[in-house]
Scaffold this motif. Structure first.
Motif, mmCIF file in Angstrom:
data_model
loop_
_atom_site.group_PDB
_atom_site.id
_atom_site.type_symbol
_atom_site.label_atom_id
_atom_site.label_comp_id
_atom_site.label_asym_id
_atom_site.label_seq_id
_atom_site.Cartn_x
_atom_site.Cartn_y
_atom_site.Cartn_z
ATOM 1 N N GLU A 1 0.806 -1.222 0.000
ATOM 2 C CA GLU A 1 0.000 0.000 0.000
ATOM 3 C C GLU A 1 0.838 1.271 0.000
ATOM 4 N N ALA A 2 2.021 1.225 0.596
ATOM 5 C CA ALA A 2 2.891 2.403 0.667
ATOM 6 C C ALA A 2 4.318 1.973 0.362
ATOM 7 N N GLY A 3 5.018 2.817 -0.383
ATOM 8 C CA GLY A 3 6.397 2.516 -0.744
ATOM 9 C C GLY A 3 7.294 3.724 -0.564
ATOM 10 N N TYR A 4 8.565 3.460 -0.285
ATOM 11 C CA TYR A 4 9.571 4.507 -0.138
ATOM 12 C C TYR A 4 10.770 4.169 -1.005
ATOM 13 N N THR A 5 11.376 5.196 -1.590
ATOM 14 C CA THR A 5 12.654 5.020 -2.273
ATOM 15 C C THR A 5 13.361 6.368 -2.295
ATOM 16 N N GLY A 6 14.603 6.358 -2.722
ATOM 17 C CA GLY A 6 15.378 7.594 -2.759
ATOM 18 C C GLY A 6 16.834 7.339 -2.473
ATOM 19 N N SER A 7 17.486 8.306 -1.811
ATOM 20 C CA SER A 7 18.929 8.227 -1.626
ATOM 21 C C SER A 7 19.353 7.779 -0.239
ATOM 22 N N VAL B 1 17.323 20.733 -13.870
ATOM 23 C CA VAL B 1 18.052 20.728 -12.604
ATOM 24 C C VAL B 1 18.519 19.306 -12.319
ATOM 25 N N ILE B 2 19.805 19.172 -12.066
ATOM 26 C CA ILE B 2 20.404 17.880 -11.741
ATOM 27 C C ILE B 2 21.048 18.004 -10.369
ATOM 28 N N VAL B 3 20.609 17.173 -9.441
ATOM 29 C CA VAL B 3 21.191 17.140 -8.099
ATOM 30 C C VAL B 3 21.784 15.762 -7.898
ATOM 31 N N ASN B 4 23.105 15.707 -7.677
ATOM 32 C CA ASN B 4 23.748 14.410 -7.513
ATOM 33 C C ASN B 4 25.117 14.609 -6.877
ATOM 34 N N PRO B 5 25.480 13.748 -5.928
ATOM 35 C CA PRO B 5 26.781 13.927 -5.274
ATOM 36 C C PRO B 5 27.956 13.473 -6.127
ATOM 37 N N PRO C 1 29.719 21.684 6.105
ATOM 38 C CA PRO C 1 30.257 20.313 6.124
ATOM 39 C C PRO C 1 29.243 19.259 5.681
ATOM 40 N N ILE C 2 28.128 19.687 5.054
ATOM 41 C CA ILE C 2 27.091 18.730 4.668
ATOM 42 C C ILE C 2 27.334 18.240 3.244
ATOM 43 N N LEU C 3 27.263 16.942 3.064
ATOM 44 C CA LEU C 3 27.316 16.369 1.728
ATOM 45 C C LEU C 3 25.880 16.134 1.260
ATOM 46 N N LEU C 4 25.510 16.766 0.163
ATOM 47 C CA LEU C 4 24.171 16.593 -0.397
ATOM 48 C C LEU C 4 24.144 15.288 -1.178
ATOM 49 N N HIS C 5 23.473 14.288 -0.606
ATOM 50 C CA HIS C 5 23.474 12.933 -1.142
ATOM 51 C C HIS C 5 22.246 12.652 -2.007
ATOM 52 N N SER C 6 21.364 13.646 -2.177
ATOM 53 C CA SER C 6 20.154 13.484 -2.987
ATOM 54 C C SER C 6 20.515 13.168 -4.431
ATOM 55 N N LYS C 7 19.644 12.388 -5.072
ATOM 56 C CA LYS C 7 19.866 11.996 -6.473
ATOM 57 C C LYS C 7 18.558 12.209 -7.227
ATOM 58 N N THR C 8 18.490 13.339 -7.926
ATOM 59 C CA THR C 8 17.231 13.679 -8.590
ATOM 60 C C THR C 8 17.490 14.521 -9.826
ATOM 61 N N ILE C 9 16.535 14.470 -10.747
ATOM 62 C CA ILE C 9 16.558 15.275 -11.977
ATOM 63 C C ILE C 9 15.159 15.841 -12.174
ATOM 64 N N ALA C 10 15.072 17.101 -12.540
ATOM 65 C CA ALA C 10 13.786 17.711 -12.883
ATOM 66 C C ALA C 10 13.890 18.327 -14.272
ATOM 67 N N ILE D 1 13.466 10.666 -8.982
ATOM 68 C CA ILE D 1 14.054 10.554 -7.657
ATOM 69 C C ILE D 1 14.466 9.106 -7.475
ATOM 70 N N GLY D 2 15.705 8.867 -7.038
ATOM 71 C CA GLY D 2 16.113 7.476 -6.897
ATOM 72 C C GLY D 2 17.408 7.298 -6.163
ATOM 73 N N SER D 3 18.044 6.147 -6.416
ATOM 74 C CA SER D 3 19.284 5.778 -5.736
ATOM 75 C C SER D 3 20.511 5.974 -6.603
ATOM 76 N N SER D 4 20.321 6.313 -7.868
ATOM 77 C CA SER D 4 21.404 6.260 -8.838
ATOM 78 C C SER D 4 22.243 7.525 -8.864
#
Length: 486
Positions: free
Chosen positions: A233-239, A337-341, A400-409, A417-420
């Motif tokens: 019924e509910a799912g989660y994914t991301g970084s 917009v590309i957000v990726n470490p 000192p924060i590493l932005l670990h998000s992985k997303t493209i808009a 939004i994902g793990s890649s």
């Protein structure tokens, strides 16, 4: 033997090794990767051959690839059967807007999962709150919880997650958990965590275990997916990984993440990715006919978003994520917009990003000033000058924060939004999962999160960047070359 004869024999062997390499190495390999391997083998033939034999093939074993093909067929069959009546067909075989159609068709061809309508999407950008929200979801489970993460560690931050699993098992919920063996191995208390999971009744297994009898795997082929599914019924994914925000580092660095919670028909696609990996590691096919807790009572709309899951990795014939990401970038008309470490693109992806900027698209790349992988960060920086010259806005999330998000808009219409990561490892060696959302409201919410990223980032200026030390340039160039050895 005469030294001269030894020298001649060594030279002949060197030539033979290089000639054989020219027949073997380029087969089904990108020119850049093949060139890097051939250069290594030519310079140091014996060392090069040994390394190539150890890590030269980026694919999973034939058994695992065959299993992926089998599961893709079963998933397609299940979707076809579920689409039998008109109400369900409207969700599982919806009318797709023209702007999304090329991407939904490509993703379905690559990953076997079509776009589903009727989904609710919630973006979750706050680290500890994500873990607490997932724990609450598990506390609400009535039948099962399926959990799959690259890294899982038991610590003060994640104790709430472990406690929720324990409570779920006690009330009769089936909790199945997958974690990557190499990804999770180095964190404190691993042995104690294993014992705890067994003691509380969680069915858990390592993914892609190294040294498994009867199966040879490259040690650097890893399952990098992040998935939680509760009751279908509910799912989660991301970084985000299930670990303290500091990753137990000794320095001051810590992480920001982005996850997404989905409800509606697309949840079953995340479920399918989990079931595939569970089958690969355990030999147990989670067929609803055999496991009553997995049976569905029907398909219901939980929102209005059109969504699609794309699994990728060395079990597939193609680099699924790279193909889709390149297609999305090429489709951008106004804003990208590309957000990726970790941005270490191949030629096609780099060409897509720079071409978008050159044709007038406002392209923003956000990665991090903080470094947790020195070689990858150095390779990434070797692309900055080319990006800046093309007109790409390059921003670094401040220490000192590493932005670990992985997303493209893409424009105001499509979000991923994902793990890649956007590097050769994630395209070729890692099993990844990506959620693609074709919905303007979700992109608008994502843009608000981007604004917070931009507010705490600093811009990389071309003239300043060009004046960096020559030693830094050298390190970047060496790192860039070695990144192609896949």
């Amino acid at each position: 033997m005469n030294p001269t004869l030894w020298s001649l024999a060594g030279g002949a062997l060197h030539i033979l090794i290089v000639l054989v390499a020219f027949f073997v190495v380029p087969v089904n390999r990108k020119p850049s990767s093949a060139t890097a391997w051939l250069l290594l083998i030519t310079i140091a033939p014996l060392i090069g051959v040994v390394i190539f034999l150890l890590i030269g093939s980026p694919k999973l074993t034939p058994r695992r690839r065959q299993l992926q093909h089998q599961m893709s067929g079963l998933i397609a069959q299940a979707i076809e059967q579920a689409s039998g009546d008109r109400a369900t067909a409207a969700l599982l075989k919806p009318a797709v807007p023209a702007v999304a159609m090329p991407h939904t068709a490509l993703a379905q061809k690559l990953g076997g999962m079509p776009a589903f309508a009727g989904n609710g999407v919630e973006l979750l950008p706050t680290y500890n709150a994500i873990i607490e929200r997932m724990a609450q979801e598990i506390d609400g489970a009535q039948r099962y919880a399926h959990i799959e993460f690259y890294i899982i560690a038991r610590d003060t931050t994640t104790e709430v997650f472990f406690a929720a699993m324990e409570r779920a098992v006690k009330r009769g919920v089936k909790v199945r958990l997958l974690l990557d063996q190499i990804g999770s191995r180095k964190y404190p208390g691993r042995k104690e965590m294993e014992q705890h999971l067994t003691a509380i009744g969680v069915a858990w297994h390592y993914m892609l275990p190294v040294g498994k009898p009867g199966e040879w795997l490259r040690f650097d082929l890893r399952n990098h997916r992040k998935i939680l599914v509760v009751d279908g019924e509910a799912g989660y994914t991301g970084s985000l990984n299930v670990i303290d925000r500091t990753y137990h580092r000794k320095d001051e660095l810590y992480y920001d993440e982005l996850c997404v919670r989905v409800v509606g028909p697309v949840v079953i696609q995340l479920e399918a990715a989990f079931v595939t990996d569970w089958y690969a590691e355990t030999g147990e096919l989670l067929d609803p006919r055999k496991y009553p807790e997995l049976q569905r009572t029907g398909w219901h709309a939980q929102g209005t978003a059109l969504c699609q899951v794309l699994p990728s990795g060395p079990g597939f014939d193609d680099e699924n994520n790279l193909r889709l990401f390149t297609g999305l970038i090429n489709a951008a008309q106004r804003r990208l917009v590309i957000v990726n470490p970790y941005f270490v693109p191949d030629d096609a992806l780099m060409l897509a990003v720079t071409s978008a900027a050159l044709r007038g698209v406002k392209v923003t790349l956000i990665n991090s000033e903080a470094v947790d992988q020195l070689f990858v960060a150095s390779a990434q920086k070797s692309y900055y000058e080319q990006l800046l010259r093309a007109g790409v806005e390059v921003l670094q999330y401040k220490l000192p924060i590493l932005l670990h998000s992985k997303t493209i808009a893409v424009d105001d219409q499509i979000a991923m939004i994902g793990s890649s990561n956007l590097d050769i490892r994630s395209f070729t060696l890692n099993l990844e999962v990506s959620l693609v959302v074709y919905d303007t409201a979700v992109v608008a919410e994502l843009s608000k999160i981007f604004d917070t990223y931009i507010a705490r980032s600093k811009r990389v200026e071309l003239q300043t960047w060009k004046s960096r030390p020559a030693t830094q340039r050298l390190i970047e160039n060496v790192a860039r070359l070695t990144a192609a050895l896949q």
